[in-house]
Design a protein around this motif. Structure first.
Motif, mmCIF file in Angstrom:
data_model
loop_
_atom_site.group_PDB
_atom_site.id
_atom_site.type_symbol
_atom_site.label_atom_id
_atom_site.label_comp_id
_atom_site.label_asym_id
_atom_site.label_seq_id
_atom_site.Cartn_x
_atom_site.Cartn_y
_atom_site.Cartn_z
ATOM 1 N N ASN A 41 -2.727 0.392 14.766
ATOM 2 C CA ASN A 41 -2.358 0.037 13.551
ATOM 3 C C ASN A 41 -3.405 0.243 12.640
ATOM 4 O O ASN A 41 -3.093 0.806 11.474
ATOM 5 C CB ASN A 41 -2.422 -1.681 13.495
ATOM 6 C CG ASN A 41 -1.037 -2.148 14.288
ATOM 7 O OD1 ASN A 41 -0.203 -1.273 14.465
ATOM 8 N ND2 ASN A 41 -1.048 -3.422 14.519
ATOM 9 N N TYR A 42 -4.900 0.291 12.863
ATOM 10 C CA TYR A 42 -5.829 0.869 11.751
ATOM 11 C C TYR A 42 -5.518 2.400 11.636
ATOM 12 O O TYR A 42 -5.743 2.741 10.492
ATOM 13 C CB TYR A 42 -7.172 0.594 12.302
ATOM 14 C CG TYR A 42 -7.645 -1.017 11.996
ATOM 15 C CD1 TYR A 42 -7.881 -1.147 10.725
ATOM 16 C CD2 TYR A 42 -7.933 -2.036 12.996
ATOM 17 C CE1 TYR A 42 -8.538 -2.461 10.416
ATOM 18 C CE2 TYR A 42 -8.170 -3.227 12.491
ATOM 19 C CZ TYR A 42 -8.412 -3.376 11.305
ATOM 20 O OH TYR A 42 -8.933 -4.731 10.739
ATOM 21 N N ALA B 72 -2.858 4.155 11.938
ATOM 22 C CA ALA B 72 -1.776 4.552 11.004
ATOM 23 C C ALA B 72 -2.102 3.950 9.494
ATOM 24 O O ALA B 72 -1.841 4.524 8.388
ATOM 25 C CB ALA B 72 -0.597 3.853 11.435
ATOM 26 N N ALA B 73 -2.784 2.841 8.978
ATOM 27 C CA ALA B 73 -3.173 2.499 8.001
ATOM 28 C C ALA B 73 -4.019 3.340 7.250
ATOM 29 O O ALA B 73 -3.881 3.720 6.043
ATOM 30 C CB ALA B 73 -3.735 1.232 8.087
ATOM 31 N N ASP B 74 -5.169 3.884 7.990
ATOM 32 C CA ASP B 74 -5.908 4.902 7.408
ATOM 33 C C ASP B 74 -5.132 6.241 7.044
ATOM 34 O O ASP B 74 -5.640 6.799 6.230
ATOM 35 C CB ASP B 74 -7.127 5.293 8.582
ATOM 36 C CG ASP B 74 -8.021 4.173 8.677
ATOM 37 O OD1 ASP B 74 -8.058 3.330 7.949
ATOM 38 O OD2 ASP B 74 -9.071 4.084 9.560
ATOM 39 N N ALA B 75 -4.456 6.545 7.944
ATOM 40 C CA ALA B 75 -3.607 7.746 7.573
ATOM 41 C C ALA B 75 -2.760 7.451 6.241
ATOM 42 O O ALA B 75 -2.807 8.659 5.442
ATOM 43 C CB ALA B 75 -2.716 8.180 8.927
ATOM 44 N N ARG B 76 -2.082 6.517 6.167
ATOM 45 C CA ARG B 76 -1.240 6.107 4.766
ATOM 46 C C ARG B 76 -2.335 6.144 3.569
ATOM 47 O O ARG B 76 -1.931 6.559 2.672
ATOM 48 C CB ARG B 76 -0.394 5.114 5.143
ATOM 49 C CG ARG B 76 0.787 5.004 5.987
ATOM 50 C CD ARG B 76 1.490 3.985 5.749
ATOM 51 N NE ARG B 76 0.902 2.539 6.088
ATOM 52 C CZ ARG B 76 0.710 2.116 7.552
ATOM 53 N NH1 ARG B 76 1.135 2.583 8.285
ATOM 54 N NH2 ARG B 76 0.079 0.654 7.498
ATOM 55 N N SER B 77 -3.694 5.465 4.042
ATOM 56 C CA SER B 77 -4.635 5.511 2.778
ATOM 57 C C SER B 77 -5.006 6.749 2.289
ATOM 58 O O SER B 77 -4.995 7.271 1.404
ATOM 59 C CB SER B 77 -5.508 4.479 3.123
ATOM 60 O OG SER B 77 -5.198 3.085 3.478
ATOM 61 N N SER C 180 -3.342 9.572 2.940
ATOM 62 C CA SER C 180 -2.369 10.446 2.146
ATOM 63 C C SER C 180 -2.031 10.049 0.904
ATOM 64 O O SER C 180 -2.008 10.673 -0.204
ATOM 65 C CB SER C 180 -0.983 9.986 2.929
ATOM 66 O OG SER C 180 0.047 10.825 2.300
ATOM 67 N N ARG C 181 -2.305 8.591 0.497
ATOM 68 C CA ARG C 181 -2.073 8.220 -0.885
ATOM 69 C C ARG C 181 -3.387 8.373 -1.823
ATOM 70 O O ARG C 181 -3.142 8.778 -2.943
ATOM 71 C CB ARG C 181 -1.915 6.618 -0.861
ATOM 72 C CG ARG C 181 -1.832 5.717 -2.215
ATOM 73 C CD ARG C 181 -0.405 6.477 -2.697
ATOM 74 N NE ARG C 181 0.042 5.789 -4.085
ATOM 75 C CZ ARG C 181 0.137 6.507 -5.284
ATOM 76 N NH1 ARG C 181 0.566 7.795 -5.082
ATOM 77 N NH2 ARG C 181 0.300 5.959 -6.270
ATOM 78 N N GLU D 244 -2.647 11.967 -2.972
ATOM 79 C CA GLU D 244 -1.652 12.113 -3.874
ATOM 80 C C GLU D 244 -2.484 11.665 -5.314
ATOM 81 O O GLU D 244 -2.152 12.417 -6.362
ATOM 82 C CB GLU D 244 -0.695 11.033 -3.721
ATOM 83 C CG GLU D 244 0.164 11.452 -2.648
ATOM 84 C CD GLU D 244 1.352 10.515 -2.146
ATOM 85 O OE1 GLU D 244 1.374 9.315 -2.814
ATOM 86 O OE2 GLU D 244 1.978 10.710 -1.298
#
Length: 75
Positions: free
Chosen positions: A32-33, A35-40, A42-43, A46
């Motif tokens: 979960n961490y 995945a959250a790090d990957a989303r962060s 990516s954002r 951007e």
């Protein structure tokens, strides 16, 4: 003595089961961490790209605008 060994065996089996469940839970937390790090990440990428685009536009020289001649005033 046999009863003590049986109880020890049962306790050991229970502890192994709890350790396995704890390991599964910790693996899920790590996933979960990650995945959250990957989303962060990516954002953040951007946002950085958008800021860079805006900074590039701000660094371009302004185009002179043609305004109508002023009336009643000396140039």
């Amino acid at each position: 003595m046999t009863e003590v060994l049986k109880q020890h065996h049962a306790n050991a089996a229970f502890q192994l089961q709890m350790a396995e469940q704890l390991t599964i839970a910790l693996e899920q937390i790590v996933d979960n961490y990650a995945a959250a790090d990957a989303r962060s990440a990516s954002r953040i990428a951007e946002v950085a790209a958008e800021l860079n685009r805006v900074f590039e536009q701000l660094q371009q020289p302004a185009q002179p605008t043609q305004s109508p001649p002023l009336r009643g005033m000396l140039p």
